[in-house]
Design a protein around this motif. Sequence first.
Motif, PDB file in Angstrom:
ATOM      1  N   GLU A  72       0.822  -1.207   0.000  1.00 23.86           N
ATOM      2  CA  GLU A  72       0.000   0.000   0.000  1.00 23.86           C
ATOM      3  C   GLU A  72       0.858   1.261   0.000  1.00 23.86           C
ATOM      4  O   GLU A  72       0.515   2.266  -0.617  1.00 23.86           O
ATOM      5  N   LEU A  73       1.967   1.236   0.746  1.00 24.85           N
ATOM      6  CA  LEU A  73       2.873   2.393   0.819  1.00 24.85           C
ATOM      7  C   LEU A  73       2.117   3.671   1.185  1.00 24.85           C
ATOM      8  O   LEU A  73       2.325   4.733   0.595  1.00 24.85           O
ATOM      9  N   SER A  74       1.214   3.544   2.158  1.00 28.23           N
ATOM     10  CA  SER A  74       0.367   4.674   2.519  1.00 28.23           C
ATOM     11  C   SER A  74       0.602   5.169   3.945  1.00 28.23           C
ATOM     12  O   SER A  74      -0.067   6.102   4.396  1.00 28.23           O
ATOM     13  N   GLY A  75       1.553   4.575   4.655  1.00 25.85           N
ATOM     14  CA  GLY A  75       1.839   5.017   6.015  1.00 25.85           C
ATOM     15  C   GLY A  75       2.640   6.304   6.041  1.00 25.85           C
ATOM     16  O   GLY A  75       2.967   6.895   5.002  1.00 25.85           O
ATOM     17  N   SER A 125       0.969   8.227   0.964  1.00 22.39           N
ATOM     18  CA  SER A 125       0.323   8.706   2.180  1.00 22.39           C
ATOM     19  C   SER A 125      -0.624   9.853   1.838  1.00 22.39           C
ATOM     20  O   SER A 125      -0.451  10.560   0.835  1.00 22.39           O
ATOM     21  N   ASP A 126      -1.642  10.048   2.685  1.00 18.51           N
ATOM     22  CA  ASP A 126      -2.549  11.178   2.494  1.00 18.51           C
ATOM     23  C   ASP A 126      -1.839  12.513   2.683  1.00 18.51           C
ATOM     24  O   ASP A 126      -2.302  13.541   2.196  1.00 18.51           O
ATOM     25  N   ARG A 127      -0.722  12.495   3.398  1.00 21.40           N
ATOM     26  CA  ARG A 127       0.057  13.717   3.622  1.00 21.40           C
ATOM     27  C   ARG A 127       1.409  13.576   2.942  1.00 21.40           C
ATOM     28  O   ARG A 127       2.044  12.520   2.996  1.00 21.40           O
ATOM     29  N   LEU A 128       1.865  14.648   2.308  1.00 21.80           N
ATOM     30  CA  LEU A 128       3.172  14.615   1.665  1.00 21.80           C
ATOM     31  C   LEU A 128       4.246  14.407   2.720  1.00 21.80           C
ATOM     32  O   LEU A 128       4.261  15.104   3.744  1.00 21.80           O
ATOM     33  N   PRO A 129       5.154  13.463   2.505  1.00 19.13           N
ATOM     34  CA  PRO A 129       6.122  13.127   3.557  1.00 19.13           C
ATOM     35  C   PRO A 129       7.219  14.178   3.694  1.00 19.13           C
ATOM     36  O   PRO A 129       7.819  14.584   2.693  1.00 19.13           O
ATOM     37  N   PRO A 130       7.494  14.638   4.915  1.00 11.73           N
ATOM     38  CA  PRO A 130       8.658  15.519   5.119  1.00 11.73           C
ATOM     39  C   PRO A 130       9.939  14.709   4.991  1.00 11.73           C
ATOM     40  O   PRO A 130       9.932  13.482   5.162  1.00 11.73           O
ATOM     41  N   ASP A 168      12.572  14.337   6.874  1.00 13.66           N
ATOM     42  CA  ASP A 168      13.054  13.579   8.018  1.00 13.66           C
ATOM     43  C   ASP A 168      12.159  12.403   8.376  1.00 13.66           C
ATOM     44  O   ASP A 168      12.490  11.607   9.258  1.00 13.66           O
ATOM     45  N   LYS A 169      11.020  12.266   7.701  1.00 15.31           N
ATOM     46  CA  LYS A 169      10.127  11.132   7.941  1.00 15.31           C
ATOM     47  C   LYS A 169      10.045  10.205   6.732  1.00 15.31           C
ATOM     48  O   LYS A 169       9.281   9.244   6.733  1.00 15.31           O
ATOM     49  N   LEU A 170      10.817  10.476   5.709  1.00 12.60           N
ATOM     50  CA  LEU A 170      10.734   9.707   4.471  1.00 12.60           C
ATOM     51  C   LEU A 170      11.195   8.270   4.693  1.00 12.60           C
ATOM     52  O   LEU A 170      12.282   8.024   5.218  1.00 12.60           O
ATOM     53  N   GLY A 171      10.361   7.315   4.309  1.00 11.07           N
ATOM     54  CA  GLY A 171      10.722   5.913   4.443  1.00 11.07           C
ATOM     55  C   GLY A 171      11.738   5.485   3.399  1.00 11.07           C
ATOM     56  O   GLY A 171      11.862   6.097   2.339  1.00 11.07           O
ATOM     57  N   SER A 172      12.471   4.422   3.707  1.00  9.00           N
ATOM     58  CA  SER A 172      13.505   3.943   2.784  1.00  9.00           C
ATOM     59  C   SER A 172      12.952   3.569   1.412  1.00  9.00           C
ATOM     60  O   SER A 172      13.555   3.925   0.390  1.00  9.00           O
ATOM     61  N   PRO A 173      11.814   2.854   1.314  1.00  5.75           N
ATOM     62  CA  PRO A 173      11.282   2.569  -0.022  1.00  5.75           C
ATOM     63  C   PRO A 173      10.966   3.840  -0.806  1.00  5.75           C
ATOM     64  O   PRO A 173      11.263   3.935  -1.992  1.00  5.75           O
ATOM     65  N   SER A 174      10.384   4.833  -0.118  1.00  6.78           N
ATOM     66  CA  SER A 174      10.030   6.070  -0.809  1.00  6.78           C
ATOM     67  C   SER A 174      11.267   6.788  -1.324  1.00  6.78           C
ATOM     68  O   SER A 174      11.257   7.363  -2.415  1.00  6.78           O
ATOM     69  N   ALA A 175      12.352   6.780  -0.551  1.00  5.86           N
ATOM     70  CA  ALA A 175      13.595   7.410  -0.997  1.00  5.86           C
ATOM     71  C   ALA A 175      14.108   6.737  -2.272  1.00  5.86           C
ATOM     72  O   ALA A 175      14.554   7.403  -3.204  1.00  5.86           O
ATOM     73  N   GLY A 176      14.020   5.403  -2.309  1.00  7.85           N
ATOM     74  CA  GLY A 176      14.455   4.691  -3.510  1.00  7.85           C
ATOM     75  C   GLY A 176      13.597   5.017  -4.711  1.00  7.85           C
ATOM     76  O   GLY A 176      14.103   5.304  -5.793  1.00  7.85           O
ATOM     77  N   PHE A 177      12.266   4.987  -4.541  1.00  3.80           N
ATOM     78  CA  PHE A 177      11.370   5.285  -5.649  1.00  3.80           C
ATOM     79  C   PHE A 177      11.582   6.711  -6.161  1.00  3.80           C
ATOM     80  O   PHE A 177      11.621   6.949  -7.370  1.00  3.80           O
ATOM     81  N   LEU A 178      11.716   7.662  -5.244  1.00  5.14           N
ATOM     82  CA  LEU A 178      11.907   9.050  -5.653  1.00  5.14           C
ATOM     83  C   LEU A 178      13.208   9.228  -6.425  1.00  5.14           C
ATOM     84  O   LEU A 178      13.277  10.010  -7.377  1.00  5.14           O
ATOM     85  N   SER A 179      14.238   8.483  -6.035  1.00  5.06           N
ATOM     86  CA  SER A 179      15.511   8.584  -6.760  1.00  5.06           C
ATOM     87  C   SER A 179      15.359   8.081  -8.190  1.00  5.06           C
ATOM     88  O   SER A 179      16.006   8.597  -9.110  1.00  5.06           O
TER      89      SER A 179
END
Length: 394
Positions: A124-127, A133-138, A140-151
């Motif tokens: 789901e990747l919604s936490g 997530s319903d809120r854009l991640p700051p 300092d709270k960015l999860g490791s999977p999200s950092a990889g996808f964004l890269s």
Amino acid sequence: MAFLQNVPQSWRRLIFLIPVLIISLILATGLYNGSLPKPRLPKVSFEDSHSPFHSDCQANNTNPQLDSLPDIIRALWQPLVLPINEPRFVTLDGTEKRLPPPEELIWHKPLGKRICILDVDTRELSGEGSIFSDRLPPWDKLGSPSAGFLSHYLYAQIHGYSYKFIRAPQYQDRAPHWSKVIMTAKLLKEYDFVIMLDYDAMFPSPELPLEWMFNYWKIDKQVMVAMAEDPAGEPNFDDRHKVNMNTGFIIAQASENTHRLFKDWAECPTEVRYKGCAKWGKTLFHEQAAFSTHVRYDFLDGYSIDTHPQYIRMLPCQEANGIPEVAGSGCLGHLVRHYWGKKGLTNREYSHNIMAAITPLLVQAAYKDPGHVEDLRDKILQGSQILDKPPAAP
């Protein structure tokens, strides 16, 4: 609003008309609809010998119109991007990589949108800290999977590639990892190349285009699929004691043969073609073990990686797998890193991807361009005074 009761009716009408007039003026001047000129980023040009930018970009003083975030990303990295036929590249650890001679190069022009960077995930990747997530991640709270996808998205925008994120359904009879096989095959109907990456596979030098790597690894038009070799140690061997190919980074090139190979691969656990493959439906290393144990030894009606190596390319582990932190495995990730050893470091890699471009631009704007630095090194201080240096004694 009681105070309005004492205001003449004509003035009350004027009070209510004022907001309408203001909005009309905003629309008329283009402040609302964005018709004012877009901001432009300065073209960076260092003239000293330590410039991080390439010479063909230093002379380019044009300022592109920036209409969207992808435009801004490309403008930031454009001075850094390595030409696809640049003879030499030095990795972050100082290792030199050289292209074959010019007459042996395969790719001479950027492929642009014909290349698709693909992310596939069944979660789901919604936490908190997640991309959905319903809120854009700051940060300092960015999860490791999200950092990889964004890269991966960032890399695609730097080079003008297509980017797709597929939120895949899960198989009922096998591990979710298998979805990336069929989703890669799906996009091969739309693009010349599909580059599938696990979230923890990243490009340590985002200025390095895939076309350069294709030339370096000699990915010609016969190559259907290329993947990195795994570390040469247990449990990374197949039944023939040949090191497995790692599916965390897949280069797939569209062709009728490639479609056939991916179809057989996706159907491997059904054992229609490959007897004994059913166990890899849910057993580690899933689709990776199925490809390494079965598919690469019998594809296109009897071809094998040993008899027809031109179709399946195994990339060196030190270049396309692993990270410096697991150097003992022989997998250093010179050109593509895979953080299977330390997945939490994807945030660090993502940070480096961005700051590699931002830092030179900040140095240029703050300390190279005129306006911010006042050089008083030719003065002397005396009490509360700043004085000229006395002339040198004869």
